[in-house]
Design an enzyme around this catalytic site. Structure first.
Site, short mmCIF file in Angstrom:
data_model
loop_
_atom_site.label_atom_id
_atom_site.label_comp_id
_atom_site.label_asym_id
_atom_site.label_seq_id
_atom_site.Cartn_x
_atom_site.Cartn_y
_atom_site.Cartn_z
N HIS A 52 9.00 1.02 3.42
CA HIS A 52 10.01 1.04 4.48
C HIS A 52 10.89 -0.20 4.34
CE1 HIS A 52 7.41 -1.92 6.27
NE2 HIS A 52 6.44 -1.05 6.45
N GLY A 79 5.04 -10.15 4.15
CA GLY A 79 5.76 -10.13 5.42
C GLY A 79 5.07 -11.03 6.45
N MET A 103 0.85 -1.20 0.00
CA MET A 103 0.00 0.00 0.00
C MET A 103 0.89 1.25 0.00
SD MET A 103 -3.43 -1.00 2.05
CE MET A 103 -2.82 -0.80 3.71
N GLY A 104 2.16 1.07 -0.38
CA GLY A 104 3.07 2.21 -0.46
C GLY A 104 3.60 2.62 0.89
N ASN A 105 4.14 3.86 0.94
CA ASN A 105 4.83 4.35 2.14
C ASN A 105 5.91 3.32 2.53
OD1 ASN A 105 4.52 5.01 5.54
ND2 ASN A 105 5.00 6.57 4.05
N GLN A 146 -2.78 -12.52 7.69
CA GLN A 146 -2.94 -12.18 6.27
C GLN A 146 -2.22 -13.22 5.40
OE1 GLN A 146 -2.65 -8.08 4.49
NE2 GLN A 146 -0.55 -8.70 4.03
N HIS A 202 9.31 -3.59 3.50
CA HIS A 202 8.95 -3.83 2.09
C HIS A 202 10.21 -4.13 1.28
CE1 HIS A 202 5.58 -0.96 3.23
NE2 HIS A 202 4.92 -2.02 2.82
#
Ligand code: PAF
Length: 278
Positions: free
Chosen positions: A32, A147, A28-30, A153, A35
């Site tokens: 770090h 992750g 979902m971006g942002n 999830q 990721h």
């Protein structure tokens, strides 16, 4: 790195690279370090790495942080360009779901989506599995990387892929942590200075449970209750602490081969999750 925001261009670009071993990192971006560890693994395993950035409205509840969720596309693009990523797919909500989100087909992994984090976030995991199913269908990766921080999830996505006979291999990557043990997450930036100093105690409590189990404690409910009060005492509002079967996420039974210790707790308005294996 190619940057694409519509499905047709995505598909035609991917068709040119049909024979390559392809890795996908849905985000979902942002972005770090967590990721980037997934991206790095994909670039080692695969000839072609695709990252997606899409803040998926379907997985946010009405009172959750969809509008506030950090969107840092320019910084993310710069980071991905330096990380040997071949293609970034960053669609709009309309491109992903069309005009009529109400008519969206939902992919739901029953039971697993209703327990633990799913209990207090109804519909959250249906949103996750729906968007991941769409991304797997669009991109047809050989491997997709997730992750282990989001253990539930990961379990749901593995179950979906297995039960819907999807061909992608789902790879879980070890949680990336700060030096003090806090699992790295985009939501950590919401923490105040004081909350940030308390936050590593969540992982410390999971370690404490692990030590107790290693020392032979078998009454999981007692351990969970005591850990919950330990965390409440230092300022957490605990959603759950649970010792579960690693794969089925049910309470351990005679078929259980390994355990997972999972927790979700609020510090102020920020919801932190973490888990470790046992
Ligand atoms: O873990 C996340 O960032 C999201 O849940 C995912 C897998 C990208 C789906 O939107």
């Amino acid at each position: 790195m190619e940057i694409v925001s519509d499905k047709n261009t995505l598909i035609s670009l991917l068709n040119k690279n049909r024979s390559s071993v392809r890795g996908l990192i849905p985000t979902m971006g942002n972005l770090h370090k967590g990721h980037l560890d997934l991206v790095y693994k994909s670039t080692l395993d695969c000839a072609y790495t695709v990252v997606t950035i899409f803040v998926n409205p379907l997985q946010f509840g009405p009172n959750e942080d969809f509008h506030k969720y950090p969107r840092t596309i320019e910084e993310d693009i710069a980071t991905l360009k330096e990380s040997n990523v071949d293609l970034l797919f960053a669609p709009s909500v309309n491109e992903m779901y069309g005009e009529d989100k109400e008519e969206q087909v939902i992919v739901a992994v029953t039971r697993l989506s209703e327990i633990l984090c799913g209990k207090n976030r109804p519909g959250h995991f249906d949103g996750v599995t729906t968007v991941v199913a769409k991304l797997l269908n669009l991109i047809s990766p050989t491997y997709a990387y997730f992750g282990q921080k989001d253990w539930q999830q990961l379990a749901l996505v593995k179950t979906m892929v297995d039960q819907l006979d999807m061909q992608t291999k789902i790879v879980g990557i070890k949680t990336t942590r700060e030096k003090d043990g806090l699992a790295i997450s985009s939501r950590n930036q919401y923490l105040t200075k004081e909350e940030r100093s308390i936050a590593p105690l969540l992982k410390a409590e999971l370690d404490n449970i692990s030590i107790r189990l290693r020392n032979g404690e078998t009454d999981y409910e007692v351990v969970e209750t005591e850990s919950k009060s330990n965390l409440s005492r230092v300022g957490f509002d605990v959603d759950y602490i649970a010792i579960r079967d690693s794969h089925r996420l049910c309470t351990p039974d005679e078929e259980t081969k390994s355990l997972r210790i999972l927790a979700a707790a609020y510090l102020g308005r920020t919801r932190l999750i973490d888990n470790i294996g046992f």
